[in-house]
Each structure stands twice: as structure tokens, then as C-alpha cells.
Design a protein around this motif. Structure first.
Motif, PDB file in Angstrom:
ATOM      1  N   LYS A 102       6.876  15.587  -2.084  1.00  0.00           N
ATOM      2  CA  LYS A 102       7.396  15.004  -3.327  1.00  0.00           C
ATOM      3  C   LYS A 102       7.780  13.546  -3.096  1.00  0.00           C
ATOM      4  O   LYS A 102       7.546  12.685  -3.935  1.00  0.00           O
ATOM      5  CB  LYS A 102       8.600  15.809  -3.818  1.00  0.00           C
ATOM      6  N   GLU A 116       4.727  11.416  -3.293  1.00  0.00           N
ATOM      7  CA  GLU A 116       4.341  11.256  -4.702  1.00  0.00           C
ATOM      8  C   GLU A 116       5.195  10.191  -5.380  1.00  0.00           C
ATOM      9  O   GLU A 116       4.684   9.342  -6.111  1.00  0.00           O
ATOM     10  CB  GLU A 116       4.511  12.594  -5.416  1.00  0.00           C
ATOM     11  N   ARG A 146       4.196   6.747  -4.252  1.00  0.00           N
ATOM     12  CA  ARG A 146       2.949   6.335  -4.915  1.00  0.00           C
ATOM     13  C   ARG A 146       3.187   5.878  -6.349  1.00  0.00           C
ATOM     14  O   ARG A 146       2.597   4.899  -6.801  1.00  0.00           O
ATOM     15  CB  ARG A 146       1.926   7.472  -4.907  1.00  0.00           C
ATOM     16  N   ASP A 147       4.070   6.598  -7.086  1.00  0.00           N
ATOM     17  CA  ASP A 147       4.256   6.236  -8.499  1.00  0.00           C
ATOM     18  C   ASP A 147       5.382   5.215  -8.718  1.00  0.00           C
ATOM     19  O   ASP A 147       5.684   4.847  -9.843  1.00  0.00           O
ATOM     20  CB  ASP A 147       4.444   7.478  -9.370  1.00  0.00           C
TER      21      ASP A 147
END
Length: 79
Positions: A31, A34, A37-38
Motif C-alpha cells: 500500500k 501505491e 506512486r500516486d
């Protein structure tokens, strides 16, 4: 052989690796990846071939996350 931790317990390191960074935030490493990355979590700094996250950047990004304003499972809990 494990490295000895020379920092006193009251002095947190400035830079932490991926696993510690994700634990610091309270989420899994997957998580955390993720969220990096965002853009919800900061990108790491690079020291030679190693990625290191600045603890202060992690704190700032965590503080900027939106609060959950909805009901939670404890609102109607009976004791």
C-alpha cells in the motif's frame, strides 16, 4: 550480522527504508508503494543505490491526508 543501533532510543533516524517507512505510517509496504506512486506519500531520496525516505516528509504527507468524516464502527457500539 545485524548492525548495532548506535542512536539512542530518544533520537529517531532522519532517513528510513521502505519497510520502516510503511510501518511508520501504519500500512503495508505494498500500500505504501501505491501511495508513493500516486503522490500521497513522498518519493524517496537516493543514497548511492539505496532508497531512503525522510521521516519529516512522511509526517508531512501523512498530516495532509484527508480525515475520515463518515461514521465508524464504534459510533453505535455497545459495551
Amino acid at each position: 550480522m545485524a548492525r548495532a543501533n548506535l542512536l539512542p532510543p530518544s533520537l529517531a533516524p532522519l532517513g528510513v527504508g521502505r519497510e520502516v517507512a510503511s510501518q511508520f505510517i501504519g500500512i503495508s509496504a505494498v500500500k505504501f508503494d501505491e501511495m508513493v506512486r500516486d503522490g500521497r506519500m513522498p518519493k524517496p531520496k537516493r543514497i548511492d543505490g539505496r532508497k531512503v525516505w525522510d521521516r519529516r516528509d512522511l509526517e508531512a504527507h501523512f498530516a495532509a491526508l484527508p480525515e475520515d468524516r463518515g461514521p465508524n464502527e464504534w459510533d453505535n457500539a455497545t459495551i
